[in-house]
Design a protein around this motif. Structure first.
Motif, PDB file in Angstrom:
ATOM      1  N   VAL A   1       0.710  -1.134   0.104  1.00  0.00           N
ATOM      2  CA  VAL A   1       0.110   0.043   0.111  1.00  0.00           C
ATOM      3  C   VAL A   1       0.731   1.344  -0.101  1.00  0.00           C
ATOM      4  CG1 VAL A   1      -2.103  -1.309   1.223  1.00  0.00           C
ATOM      5  CG2 VAL A   1      -0.281   0.178   2.432  1.00  0.00           C
ATOM      6  N   ALA A   2       0.391   2.428  -0.801  1.00  0.00           N
ATOM      7  CA  ALA A   2       1.303   3.365  -1.008  1.00  0.00           C
ATOM      8  C   ALA A   2       0.863   4.522   0.309  1.00  0.00           C
ATOM      9  CB  ALA A   2       1.087   4.222  -2.291  1.00  0.00           C
ATOM     10  N   ASP A   3      -0.541   4.247   0.629  1.00  0.00           N
ATOM     11  CA  ASP A   3      -0.780   5.199   1.737  1.00  0.00           C
ATOM     12  C   ASP A   3      -1.510   4.548   3.024  1.00  0.00           C
ATOM     13  OD1 ASP A   3      -2.445   7.313   3.327  1.00  0.00           O
ATOM     14  OD2 ASP A   3      -2.566   8.540   1.564  1.00  0.00           O
ATOM     15  N   ARG A   4      -0.881   4.401   4.066  1.00  0.00           N
ATOM     16  CA  ARG A   4      -1.530   3.701   5.138  1.00  0.00           C
ATOM     17  C   ARG A   4      -2.578   4.224   5.787  1.00  0.00           C
ATOM     18  NH1 ARG A   4       4.119   2.913   4.880  1.00  0.00           N
ATOM     19  NH2 ARG A   4       4.783   0.900   5.438  1.00  0.00           N
ATOM     20  N   THR A   5      -2.754   5.390   5.735  1.00  0.00           N
ATOM     21  CA  THR A   5      -3.926   6.307   6.328  1.00  0.00           C
ATOM     22  C   THR A   5      -5.350   5.746   5.436  1.00  0.00           C
ATOM     23  OG1 THR A   5      -2.660   8.100   7.242  1.00  0.00           O
ATOM     24  CG2 THR A   5      -4.987   8.397   7.148  1.00  0.00           C
ATOM     25  N   VAL A   6      -5.120   5.914   4.374  1.00  0.00           N
ATOM     26  CA  VAL A   6      -6.088   5.755   3.312  1.00  0.00           C
ATOM     27  C   VAL A   6      -6.297   4.215   3.287  1.00  0.00           C
ATOM     28  CG1 VAL A   6      -6.953   5.564   0.940  1.00  0.00           C
ATOM     29  CG2 VAL A   6      -6.048   7.510   1.753  1.00  0.00           C
ATOM     30  N   ALA A   7      -5.615   3.230   3.668  1.00  0.00           N
ATOM     31  CA  ALA A   7      -5.900   1.946   3.632  1.00  0.00           C
ATOM     32  C   ALA A   7      -6.672   1.513   4.872  1.00  0.00           C
ATOM     33  CB  ALA A   7      -4.379   1.124   3.845  1.00  0.00           C
ATOM     34  N   VAL A   8      -6.274   2.138   5.873  1.00  0.00           N
ATOM     35  CA  VAL A   8      -7.180   1.883   7.289  1.00  0.00           C
ATOM     36  C   VAL A   8      -8.296   2.497   7.291  1.00  0.00           C
ATOM     37  CG1 VAL A   8      -7.177   2.393   9.680  1.00  0.00           C
ATOM     38  CG2 VAL A   8      -4.838   1.766   8.804  1.00  0.00           C
ATOM     39  N   ALA A   9      -8.682   3.632   6.560  1.00  0.00           N
ATOM     40  CA  ALA A   9      -9.973   4.050   6.124  1.00  0.00           C
ATOM     41  C   ALA A   9     -10.733   3.142   5.201  1.00  0.00           C
ATOM     42  CB  ALA A   9      -9.778   5.406   5.376  1.00  0.00           C
ATOM     43  N   ALA A  10     -10.140   2.538   4.478  1.00  0.00           N
ATOM     44  CA  ALA A  10     -10.802   1.670   3.452  1.00  0.00           C
ATOM     45  C   ALA A  10     -11.252   0.317   4.404  1.00  0.00           C
ATOM     46  CB  ALA A  10      -9.851   1.407   2.247  1.00  0.00           C
ATOM     47  N   LEU A  11     -10.321  -0.133   4.943  1.00  0.00           N
ATOM     48  CA  LEU A  11     -10.774  -1.285   5.891  1.00  0.00           C
ATOM     49  C   LEU A  11     -11.882  -0.880   6.734  1.00  0.00           C
ATOM     50  CD1 LEU A  11      -7.182  -2.361   6.736  1.00  0.00           C
ATOM     51  CD2 LEU A  11      -8.715  -3.387   5.085  1.00  0.00           C
ATOM     52  N   GLY A  12     -11.688   0.001   7.508  1.00  0.00           N
ATOM     53  CA  GLY A  12     -12.723   0.488   8.616  1.00  0.00           C
ATOM     54  C   GLY A  12     -14.161   0.784   7.667  1.00  0.00           C
ATOM     55  N   GLY A  13     -14.140   1.350   6.677  1.00  0.00           N
ATOM     56  CA  GLY A  13     -15.394   1.540   5.886  1.00  0.00           C
ATOM     57  C   GLY A  13     -15.929   0.569   5.423  1.00  0.00           C
ATOM     58  N   SER A  14     -15.263  -0.632   4.805  1.00  0.00           N
ATOM     59  CA  SER A  14     -15.635  -1.909   4.358  1.00  0.00           C
ATOM     60  C   SER A  14     -16.312  -2.611   5.662  1.00  0.00           C
ATOM     61  CB  SER A  14     -14.597  -2.722   4.151  1.00  0.00           C
ATOM     62  OG  SER A  14     -13.849  -2.195   2.707  1.00  0.00           O
ATOM     63  N   LEU A  15     -15.756  -2.424   6.747  1.00  0.00           N
ATOM     64  CA  LEU A  15     -16.610  -3.168   8.064  1.00  0.00           C
ATOM     65  C   LEU A  15     -17.852  -2.555   8.173  1.00  0.00           C
ATOM     66  CD1 LEU A  15     -16.556  -5.167  10.311  1.00  0.00           C
ATOM     67  CD2 LEU A  15     -15.097  -3.454  11.652  1.00  0.00           C
ATOM     68  N   LEU A  16     -17.603  -1.160   8.253  1.00  0.00           N
ATOM     69  CA  LEU A  16     -19.079  -0.488   8.385  1.00  0.00           C
ATOM     70  C   LEU A  16     -20.084  -0.507   7.453  1.00  0.00           C
ATOM     71  CD1 LEU A  16     -17.591   3.255   9.499  1.00  0.00           C
ATOM     72  CD2 LEU A  16     -18.674   1.322  11.102  1.00  0.00           C
ATOM     73  N   ALA A  17     -19.586  -0.789   6.272  1.00  0.00           N
ATOM     74  CA  ALA A  17     -20.500  -1.145   5.158  1.00  0.00           C
ATOM     75  C   ALA A  17     -21.410  -2.412   5.475  1.00  0.00           C
ATOM     76  CB  ALA A  17     -19.860  -1.209   3.769  1.00  0.00           C
ATOM     77  N   LEU A  18     -20.331  -3.385   5.685  1.00  0.00           N
ATOM     78  CA  LEU A  18     -21.001  -4.752   6.191  1.00  0.00           C
ATOM     79  C   LEU A  18     -22.069  -4.728   7.158  1.00  0.00           C
ATOM     80  CD1 LEU A  18     -20.957  -7.827   5.460  1.00  0.00           C
ATOM     81  CD2 LEU A  18     -19.285  -7.989   7.187  1.00  0.00           C
ATOM     82  N   ILE A  19     -21.594  -4.049   8.267  1.00  0.00           N
ATOM     83  CA  ILE A  19     -22.744  -4.005   9.331  1.00  0.00           C
ATOM     84  C   ILE A  19     -23.827  -3.179   8.844  1.00  0.00           C
ATOM     85  CG2 ILE A  19     -23.032  -2.470  11.670  1.00  0.00           C
ATOM     86  CD1 ILE A  19     -20.167  -2.810  12.113  1.00  0.00           C
ATOM     87  N   GLU A  20     -23.732  -2.282   8.059  1.00  0.00           N
ATOM     88  CA  GLU A  20     -25.099  -1.561   7.560  1.00  0.00           C
ATOM     89  C   GLU A  20     -25.767  -2.774   6.593  1.00  0.00           C
ATOM     90  OE1 GLU A  20     -27.775   1.281   5.826  1.00  0.00           O
ATOM     91  OE2 GLU A  20     -26.349   1.640   7.361  1.00  0.00           O
ATOM     92  N   LEU A  21     -25.136  -3.342   5.805  1.00  0.00           N
ATOM     93  CA  LEU A  21     -25.901  -4.405   5.023  1.00  0.00           C
ATOM     94  C   LEU A  21     -26.589  -5.310   5.941  1.00  0.00           C
ATOM     95  CD1 LEU A  21     -26.048  -5.342   2.125  1.00  0.00           C
ATOM     96  CD2 LEU A  21     -24.106  -6.776   2.411  1.00  0.00           C
ATOM     97  N   ARG A  22     -26.074  -5.826   7.178  1.00  0.00           N
ATOM     98  CA  ARG A  22     -26.542  -6.602   8.141  1.00  0.00           C
ATOM     99  C   ARG A  22     -27.917  -6.212   8.461  1.00  0.00           C
ATOM    100  NH1 ARG A  22     -27.482 -11.136   9.038  1.00  0.00           N
ATOM    101  NH2 ARG A  22     -26.793 -11.134  11.071  1.00  0.00           N
TER     102      ARG A  22
END
Length: 84
Positions: A21-42
């Motif tokens: 990964v080139a940008d660790r801050t963006v990578a962590v945001a993408a991971l967290g956003g994916s988790l939040l999206a899954l929670i929303e989907l549930r």
């Protein structure tokens, strides 16, 4: 950047060469956003198989960060132990 455990694990993946990964801050945001999206989907899709969806996400996230698909599958979907 928050989420110290996620940052620690991401840093370990970067150090090992698994996550280019080139940008660790963006990578962590993408991971967290994916988790939040899954929670929303549930909440919005009550018939969704939550365990299968969580397993699928666990396999997708390292791949999103650049890990090899065959390695990710082996790590995220090992055979379950026989508890009988």
């Amino acid at each position: 950047m928050r989420a110290p455990r996620a940052v620690r694990d991401l840093e370990a993946g970067v150090a090992s060469g698994r996550f280019p990964v080139a940008d660790r801050t963006v990578a962590v945001a993408a991971l967290g956003g994916s988790l939040l999206a899954l929670i929303e989907l549930r909440f919005t899709e009550p018939d969704l198989d939550g365990e299968e969806a969580a397993s699928n996400l666990a396999e997708m996230l390292p791949r999103m960060l650049g890990a090899a698909p065959d390695e990710v599958h082996d790590v995220t979907r090992p055979p379950l132990p026989d508890l009988g």
